[in-house]
Design an enzyme around this catalytic site. Structure first.
Site, short mmCIF file in Angstrom:
data_model
loop_
_atom_site.label_atom_id
_atom_site.label_comp_id
_atom_site.label_asym_id
_atom_site.label_seq_id
_atom_site.Cartn_x
_atom_site.Cartn_y
_atom_site.Cartn_z
N SER A 145 -37.09 2.87 -4.14
CA SER A 145 -38.15 2.05 -3.74
C SER A 145 -39.54 2.53 -4.48
O SER A 145 -39.69 3.69 -5.00
CB SER A 145 -38.45 2.22 -2.26
OG SER A 145 -39.64 1.74 -1.73
N TYR A 160 -37.85 6.85 6.01
CA TYR A 160 -37.50 5.90 4.86
C TYR A 160 -38.13 6.51 3.53
O TYR A 160 -37.27 6.37 2.69
CB TYR A 160 -38.14 4.51 5.01
CG TYR A 160 -37.78 3.56 3.77
CD1 TYR A 160 -36.51 2.89 3.85
CD2 TYR A 160 -38.61 3.34 2.91
CE1 TYR A 160 -36.26 1.91 2.96
CE2 TYR A 160 -38.39 2.19 2.05
CZ TYR A 160 -37.18 1.72 1.99
OH TYR A 160 -36.95 0.88 0.75
#
Length: 255
Positions: A145, A160
């Protein structure tokens, strides 16, 4: 010159293939000629995708798997080898997010994100790696990401971001360990692309303002804009590329 991006007769496993980026990745690989094994918990969604993929003239095997269950991971690898004969490509795509302030996050929420986004990638790579080492060939693509390298305010993504930062170092470490065994290990770091997990945020006016502030292009990613990176890492075009995170973010991490 031969087509460096040709994936004809290659065998690819895609995790988290029941929706979002997993569906896009599966279609991109199939369009390049790869036979695909699609993996997720929602078998009905996988079967729908299987019907689409087979229209491309490639083989498709749908297997229900909870990536947090190591026995099920091992079963996927075994079934793939028994059915397809080999494994050339692994796309470690399964992932989840929890938007909770750090001080209010439960132990269960933390471990669920870390286990799904990081631990499962290692366990899948470990089992697939055993097959690839015997073949002396393999392409592992981990989905990281932008949050593999940067955090973001005002959202609350500690678990996350931690998991995706771990994906970057998992990618580097496996790449170094398996570099002389014919296996490349790379990662793609998307910004915000439409999916079940992100659609509510992308459609939110406040979040659109965040994207406009942090992303030089001022927009979320579009369907298909990750395919080039995926095919590059999955193909022999990347034969001398390993341990890399390619962030695809409209310039987000450039500032």
């Amino acid at each position: 010159m031969s087509n460096l991006f040709d994936l004809n007769n290659k065998v690819a496993i895609v995790t988290g293939a029941s929706s979002g980026l997993g569906v896009q990745f599966t279609k991109a690989l199939a369009k390049q000629g790869a036979n695909v094994v699609i993996v997720a918990r929602r078998i009905e969604k996988l079967n729908e995708l299987k019907s689409e993929i087979e229209k491309y003239g490639v083989k498709c095997l749908a297997i229900r798997c909870d990536v947090n269950n190591n026995d099920e991971i091992k079963s996927v690898v075994e079934q793939t080898v028994n059915t397809m004969g080999r494994i050339d490509i692994l796309v470690n795509n399964a992932g989840i997010a929890v938007n909770v302030q750090a001080e209010g996050q439960t132990d269960e929420q933390w471990y669920n994100v870390i286990n799904t986004n990081l631990s499962s990638l290692y366990f899948f790579a470990r089992e697939v790696g055993k097959v690839m080492i015997k073949q002396h060939y393999g392409k592992i693509i981990n989905i990281g990401s932008i949050h593999s390298t940067v955090a973001m305010k005002p959202t609350f993504l500690t678990a996350y971001c931690s998991s995706k930062g771990g994906v970057q170092m998992l990618t580097k470490s496996l790449a170094v360990e398996w570099a002389k065994k014919g296996i490349t290990v790379n990662a793609i770091g998307p910004a915000y692309f439409p999916s079940e997990m992100t659609q509510h945020a992308i459609n939110n006016e406040e979040f659109k303002a965040i994207i406009d502030t942090y992303c030089p292009m001022g927009r979320a990613g579009k369907e298909g804009e990750l395919n080039g990176a995926l095919i590059y890492f999955a193909s022999d075009a990347s034969s001398y590329t390993t341990g890399q995170l390619l962030t695809i973010d409209g310039g987000w991490t450039a500032i």
